[in-house]
Design a protein around this motif. Sequence first.
Motif, PDB file in Angstrom:
ATOM      1  N   HIS A  86       0.680  -1.402  -0.005  1.00  0.00           N
ATOM      2  CA  HIS A  86      -0.058  -0.010  -0.375  1.00  0.00           C
ATOM      3  C   HIS A  86       1.010   1.096   0.139  1.00  0.00           C
ATOM      4  N   GLU A  87       0.912   2.049  -1.575  1.00  0.00           N
ATOM      5  CA  GLU A  87       1.580   2.719  -1.256  1.00  0.00           C
ATOM      6  C   GLU A  87       1.019   4.133  -1.696  1.00  0.00           C
ATOM      7  N   VAL A  88       1.136   5.720  -1.461  1.00  0.00           N
ATOM      8  CA  VAL A  88       1.182   6.386  -2.739  1.00  0.00           C
ATOM      9  C   VAL A  88       2.527   6.952  -3.169  1.00  0.00           C
ATOM     10  N   GLU A  89       2.119   7.027  -3.982  1.00  0.00           N
ATOM     11  CA  GLU A  89       4.369   8.184  -4.549  1.00  0.00           C
ATOM     12  C   GLU A  89       3.599   9.037  -5.527  1.00  0.00           C
ATOM     13  N   PHE A  90       4.322  10.130  -5.701  1.00  0.00           N
ATOM     14  CA  PHE A  90       3.987  11.481  -6.484  1.00  0.00           C
ATOM     15  C   PHE A  90       5.303  11.553  -7.291  1.00  0.00           C
ATOM     16  N   GLU A  91       5.116  11.936  -8.377  1.00  0.00           N
ATOM     17  CA  GLU A  91       6.061  11.591  -9.171  1.00  0.00           C
ATOM     18  C   GLU A  91       6.121  13.383 -10.240  1.00  0.00           C
ATOM     19  N   LEU A  92       7.009  13.832 -11.004  1.00  0.00           N
ATOM     20  CA  LEU A  92       7.341  14.864 -10.709  1.00  0.00           C
ATOM     21  C   LEU A  92       7.234  14.687 -12.182  1.00  0.00           C
ATOM     22  N   LYS A  93       6.463  15.613 -12.960  1.00  0.00           N
ATOM     23  CA  LYS A  93       6.728  15.253 -14.964  1.00  0.00           C
ATOM     24  C   LYS A  93       7.483  16.887 -14.759  1.00  0.00           C
ATOM     25  N   ALA A  94       7.094  18.318 -13.999  1.00  0.00           N
ATOM     26  CA  ALA A  94       7.372  19.314 -14.576  1.00  0.00           C
ATOM     27  C   ALA A  94       7.418  19.868 -13.479  1.00  0.00           C
ATOM     28  N   GLY A  95       8.184  21.045 -13.475  1.00  0.00           N
ATOM     29  CA  GLY A  95       8.677  22.319 -12.603  1.00  0.00           C
ATOM     30  C   GLY A  95       9.682  21.883 -11.377  1.00  0.00           C
ATOM     31  N   ASP A  96       8.810  22.509 -10.654  1.00  0.00           N
ATOM     32  CA  ASP A  96      10.058  22.502  -9.264  1.00  0.00           C
ATOM     33  C   ASP A  96       9.874  21.268  -8.344  1.00  0.00           C
ATOM     34  N   PRO A  97      11.039  20.800  -8.397  1.00  0.00           N
ATOM     35  CA  PRO A  97      11.245  19.185  -7.403  1.00  0.00           C
ATOM     36  C   PRO A  97      10.539  19.191  -5.576  1.00  0.00           C
ATOM     37  N   GLY A  98      10.940  20.735  -5.668  1.00  0.00           N
ATOM     38  CA  GLY A  98      10.198  21.117  -4.172  1.00  0.00           C
ATOM     39  C   GLY A  98       9.167  21.064  -4.340  1.00  0.00           C
ATOM     40  N   ALA A  99       7.766  20.788  -5.291  1.00  0.00           N
ATOM     41  CA  ALA A  99       6.472  20.828  -5.158  1.00  0.00           C
ATOM     42  C   ALA A  99       6.314  19.058  -4.458  1.00  0.00           C
ATOM     43  N   LEU A 100       7.192  18.693  -4.562  1.00  0.00           N
ATOM     44  CA  LEU A 100       6.755  17.478  -4.384  1.00  0.00           C
ATOM     45  C   LEU A 100       6.655  16.941  -3.113  1.00  0.00           C
ATOM     46  N   MET A 101       8.241  17.453  -1.885  1.00  0.00           N
ATOM     47  CA  MET A 101       8.057  17.008  -1.213  1.00  0.00           C
ATOM     48  C   MET A 101       6.884  18.360  -0.115  1.00  0.00           C
ATOM     49  N   SER A 102       6.325  19.312  -0.759  1.00  0.00           N
ATOM     50  CA  SER A 102       5.229  20.038  -0.138  1.00  0.00           C
ATOM     51  C   SER A 102       3.980  18.834   0.388  1.00  0.00           C
ATOM     52  N   TYR A 103       3.865  18.452  -1.157  1.00  0.00           N
ATOM     53  CA  TYR A 103       2.587  17.540  -0.891  1.00  0.00           C
ATOM     54  C   TYR A 103       2.716  16.508  -0.280  1.00  0.00           C
ATOM     55  N   ALA A 104       4.079  16.195  -0.193  1.00  0.00           N
ATOM     56  CA  ALA A 104       4.333  14.903   0.978  1.00  0.00           C
ATOM     57  C   ALA A 104       4.096  15.035   2.290  1.00  0.00           C
ATOM     58  N   GLN A 105       3.906  16.584   2.457  1.00  0.00           N
ATOM     59  CA  GLN A 105       4.398  16.824   4.129  1.00  0.00           C
ATOM     60  C   GLN A 105       3.072  17.074   3.958  1.00  0.00           C
ATOM     61  N   ILE A 106       2.088  18.003   3.672  1.00  0.00           N
ATOM     62  CA  ILE A 106       0.880  18.108   3.684  1.00  0.00           C
ATOM     63  C   ILE A 106      -0.078  16.579   4.110  1.00  0.00           C
ATOM     64  N   LEU A 107       0.585  15.892   2.927  1.00  0.00           N
ATOM     65  CA  LEU A 107      -0.428  14.393   3.262  1.00  0.00           C
ATOM     66  C   LEU A 107       0.215  13.318   4.751  1.00  0.00           C
ATOM     67  N   ALA A 108       1.161  14.131   5.206  1.00  0.00           N
ATOM     68  CA  ALA A 108       1.661  12.941   6.528  1.00  0.00           C
ATOM     69  C   ALA A 108       1.261  14.289   7.369  1.00  0.00           C
ATOM     70  N   ALA A 109       0.366  15.672   7.258  1.00  0.00           N
ATOM     71  CA  ALA A 109      -0.222  15.684   8.457  1.00  0.00           C
ATOM     72  C   ALA A 109      -1.421  15.761   8.597  1.00  0.00           C
ATOM     73  N   THR A 110      -2.107  14.417   7.801  1.00  0.00           N
ATOM     74  CA  THR A 110      -2.863  14.268   7.504  1.00  0.00           C
ATOM     75  C   THR A 110      -3.414  12.446   7.395  1.00  0.00           C
ATOM     76  N   VAL A 111      -2.483  11.309   7.217  1.00  0.00           N
ATOM     77  CA  VAL A 111      -2.703  10.759   7.602  1.00  0.00           C
ATOM     78  C   VAL A 111      -0.972  10.243   8.160  1.00  0.00           C
ATOM     79  N   PRO A 112      -0.882   8.806   8.961  1.00  0.00           N
ATOM     80  CA  PRO A 112       0.662   8.429   9.010  1.00  0.00           C
ATOM     81  C   PRO A 112       0.973   8.073   7.831  1.00  0.00           C
ATOM     82  N   VAL A 113       2.421   8.487   7.933  1.00  0.00           N
ATOM     83  CA  VAL A 113       3.038   7.815   5.908  1.00  0.00           C
ATOM     84  C   VAL A 113       4.293   6.933   6.906  1.00  0.00           C
TER      85      VAL A 113
END
Length: 284
Positions: free
Chosen positions: A154-181
């Motif tokens: 059971h996994e969730v993946e954020f893959e960058l297709k274009a743009g700022d790589p920092g956006a991956l971490m931003s969304y991962a941290q928002i999710l981590a504040a919602t459910v344990p990851v």
Amino acid sequence: MAEELEIKLTISQENVPAVAQWVSTLPEARFGEEKRLVNRYFDTPTADLNREKAALRVRQAGDHFIQTLKTRGDFVAGAHRRQEWEWPLPGPNLQLGLLADSPLAERVNLAELSAIFETNFQRRTWWIVTDDAEIEVALDSGQVVNGDHILPLHEVEFELKAGDPGALMSYAQILAATVPVFLNLVSKAEQGYHLAGLYHPRVETGTGPLTVEGFLRRLSLAWLTGASPEVREDELKGLRSISHTFQTPSNPDSVFDAIKSGTPIRSLASAPDLGQLQLALARA
């Protein structure tokens, strides 16, 4: 050949609906598709591909087949960066000729390749599009299979297709504040190799402070094997200092203390603090 940059978070089966709900309610996200993926991984009887830090699979999605070769790559600011080759296939059979120009051709006896294990799962995808980045979110729920041996996946993946790589971490941290990851540096292929008894990773300890990457890798291997990450206080000193510069989790020292005392990583991953600490360290 392409380069892949992604953040992979392991979640519990019970939190799969919560992750789907979270991404579905993001105003900048649109649903992509849902499909069943059957993935057969190939290697030699002595796991030569795995020793070369590569993974070879044939993926089936409906009546479409694709052959993929990936390197294990490296770790950059919380994300995996890997080289990847993909070839569409007319059917489910591996085509060795496609590998002739790959980096493996001179180091592995391709004629010895056979199916070793499978990772089979249901995948739901969403696209997040902002002014800064375009990200594919994939939510996978299924199993790793080797004969009668089965592990949940059971996994969730954020893959960058274009743009700022920092956006991956931003969304991962928002999710981590919602459910344990759990920020997992162990790939699906490594999980399959371990299940098949062909991968026995050992944690290499040093004499000085742990790097962030070394710490995260050690936690991932402990998660995979069930062994203790075997960290010492002198190794953690620098990481503790870094953790005191940010606010998440509320008490990072308690997480470090639990890890040092040998608390199983899978147990710690069921609560929010470990994942939040991992992501904050990776971003620091």
